[in-house]
Each structure stands twice: as C-alpha cells, then as structure tokens.
Design a protein around this motif. Structure first.
Motif, PDB file in Angstrom:
ATOM      1  N   PRO A 269       0.830  -1.212   0.000  1.00  0.00           N
ATOM      2  CA  PRO A 269       0.000   0.000   0.000  1.00  0.00           C
ATOM      3  C   PRO A 269       0.865   1.262   0.000  1.00  0.00           C
ATOM      4  O   PRO A 269       1.995   1.242   0.472  1.00  0.00           O
ATOM      5  N   TYR A 270       0.288   2.334  -0.520  1.00  0.00           N
ATOM      6  CA  TYR A 270       1.026   3.589  -0.593  1.00  0.00           C
ATOM      7  C   TYR A 270       0.101   4.737  -0.189  1.00  0.00           C
ATOM      8  O   TYR A 270      -1.048   4.814  -0.652  1.00  0.00           O
ATOM      9  N   ILE A 271       0.583   5.631   0.668  1.00  0.00           N
ATOM     10  CA  ILE A 271      -0.176   6.810   1.075  1.00  0.00           C
ATOM     11  C   ILE A 271       0.530   8.033   0.533  1.00  0.00           C
ATOM     12  O   ILE A 271       1.717   8.278   0.814  1.00  0.00           O
ATOM     13  N   GLY A 272      -0.195   8.797  -0.290  1.00  0.00           N
ATOM     14  CA  GLY A 272       0.360   9.999  -0.885  1.00  0.00           C
ATOM     15  C   GLY A 272      -0.435  11.224  -0.479  1.00  0.00           C
ATOM     16  O   GLY A 272      -1.356  11.129   0.345  1.00  0.00           O
TER      17      GLY A 272
ATOM     18  N   LEU B  72      -6.834  -1.687  -8.972  1.00  0.00           N
ATOM     19  CA  LEU B  72      -6.077  -0.740  -8.164  1.00  0.00           C
ATOM     20  C   LEU B  72      -7.089   0.187  -7.493  1.00  0.00           C
ATOM     21  O   LEU B  72      -7.835   0.890  -8.171  1.00  0.00           O
ATOM     22  N   LYS B  73      -7.115   0.182  -6.173  1.00  0.00           N
ATOM     23  CA  LYS B  73      -8.088   0.980  -5.427  1.00  0.00           C
ATOM     24  C   LYS B  73      -7.421   2.262  -4.935  1.00  0.00           C
ATOM     25  O   LYS B  73      -6.446   2.218  -4.194  1.00  0.00           O
ATOM     26  N   ILE B  74      -7.978   3.400  -5.363  1.00  0.00           N
ATOM     27  CA  ILE B  74      -7.463   4.707  -4.954  1.00  0.00           C
ATOM     28  C   ILE B  74      -8.504   5.361  -4.049  1.00  0.00           C
ATOM     29  O   ILE B  74      -9.592   5.732  -4.496  1.00  0.00           O
ATOM     30  N   GLN B  75      -8.162   5.491  -2.781  1.00  0.00           N
ATOM     31  CA  GLN B  75      -9.036   6.173  -1.824  1.00  0.00           C
ATOM     32  C   GLN B  75      -8.629   7.642  -1.779  1.00  0.00           C
ATOM     33  O   GLN B  75      -7.499   7.979  -1.416  1.00  0.00           O
ATOM     34  N   VAL B  76      -9.558   8.518  -2.160  1.00  0.00           N
ATOM     35  CA  VAL B  76      -9.278   9.943  -2.285  1.00  0.00           C
ATOM     36  C   VAL B  76      -9.740  10.686  -1.037  1.00  0.00           C
ATOM     37  O   VAL B  76     -10.880  10.541  -0.598  1.00  0.00           O
TER      38      VAL B  76
END
Length: 204
Positions: A145-148, A170-174
C-alpha cells in the motif's frame, strides 16, 4: 511377363513393409502421447470429474495430450476447477483440495483434523503462487500500500473480472480534491500507464 512378375512381387513386398513401418510408428507415437495423471483429493470422498466424466477422487488415470479440466465438489465445501495440460507422456500430479464453506464442511473438518491441516498448508502454497503471478502481471503491486498527498493506494479483487482470482483492481481512496490528480501523477511517475490498470476511485 515372366520377367515382370518377380519385379511386381518385389515391389508389392516393399510397399507392405513401408505400410507396416508407418502404421507401427503411428501406433507407437499415439501410445506415447498418453500421460499418467495422479490425483490427490481432500476431502477424499469428494466428487471429481475430468472433462465432465467422473473419475476416482484419488488415484491414477490415463489422459491424452492436450488441455483437460478437473472439477471437484462436495456438500459443505467450495467447488474448485483446475486446468492441466498433458505433454508427450510426461506424468502429471494434481492436488484437488476443497475448503469448507458450510455446516457439513465444518463438521468434516472437526472429524478429520489431519486432512484439514494439509488442506490449509496447500491453501498457503496456492496463495503464495498466486501472489507471485500477480506481482509479475501487475508490477504496481510492489508499491502497495502507498499513502500519498490526498490519497491512499491499495488493491482488491478485480471489479471488472470478479471470477478471475488472478486479476486485481487498483483501489485509490481519495481524501482531498486534488487526491485523484496526485494519484495519477504517482502512477505515471513510477512508469505505469493508468489506461492499462483497472482503477477504482473511492472517497470512503
């Protein structure tokens, strides 16, 4: 005519010999295309079919060269299908291990702890194999996982192909208005093409 007769007999003999060699070689080759398939199943009383034909859950069976489909099922367990490919007489070994998903399956597990442990070990091995194939197919998984800034990237089972265990989304949580833009910049910055990825955006 008398001189041609021996020559005709000789020619006929040569033709017969050639036919015997050709037919014999074909039969030998045909026999060599059979492969021995050895199956080990847990539970050992599951129902197993090979290309739609029921076979013994444990033991050996001869199969022709080519692709074959094995399907295992039993009350209280999740069914499992596996495709195998037989090549030129090479032996094949397959484990058809099912995992309980109902009362009958849980009862069986309680009564057969040793087989249940073996099935769990096989589940771990399968998981590791699938993870390796997924990472080879989706290199972006190595970053997760990656947090940006304004987003978090993880992955989940494929939304577009949910029945395929070797497909992911690919799940992108905004978290912020610029989160989606930042996520796309992160993806492209690592050398991945967003158009080739099955991306799911969520604000939850």
């Amino acid at each position: 005519m008398e001189e041609e007769s021996p020559r005709l007999w000789l020619l006929s003999g040569v033709v017969v010999v050639i036919l015997v060699v050709v037919i014999g070689g074909y039969l030998v080759f045909r026999g060599g295309s059979q492969s021995k398939l050895t199956v080990q199943s847990i539970p050992n009383d599951l129902t197993l079919t090979l290309d739609g034909r029921q076979i013994a859950a444990n033991g050996e069976v001869e199969v022709k060269a080519g692709e074959h489909t094995l399907t295992a099922s039993r009350d209280g367990f999740q069914s499992y299908t596996q495709t195998v490919t037989a090549k030129g007489g090479d032996p094949l070994k397959v484990k058809m291990y099912l995992y309980s998903n109902g009362p009958a399956g849980r009862t069986w597990v309680q009564n057969n702890p040793e087989q249940a442990l073996e099935a769990e070990a096989e589940a771990g091995r399968r998981y590791d194999e699938i993870q390796k194939r997924l990472q080879a197919k989706y290199p972006v998984m190595r970053e997760l996982p990656y947090i940006g800034p304004g987003f978090k990237a993880t992955y989940q089972a494929s939304k577009s192909d949910p029945d395929n265990p070797e497909a992911i989304s690919l799940k992108i949580q905004v978290f912020s208005p610029e989160g989606k833009t930042k996520a796309l910049q992160w993806i492209e910055g690592h050398g991945y093409d967003p158009d080739t990825l099955d991306i799911i955006y969520t604000s939850k």
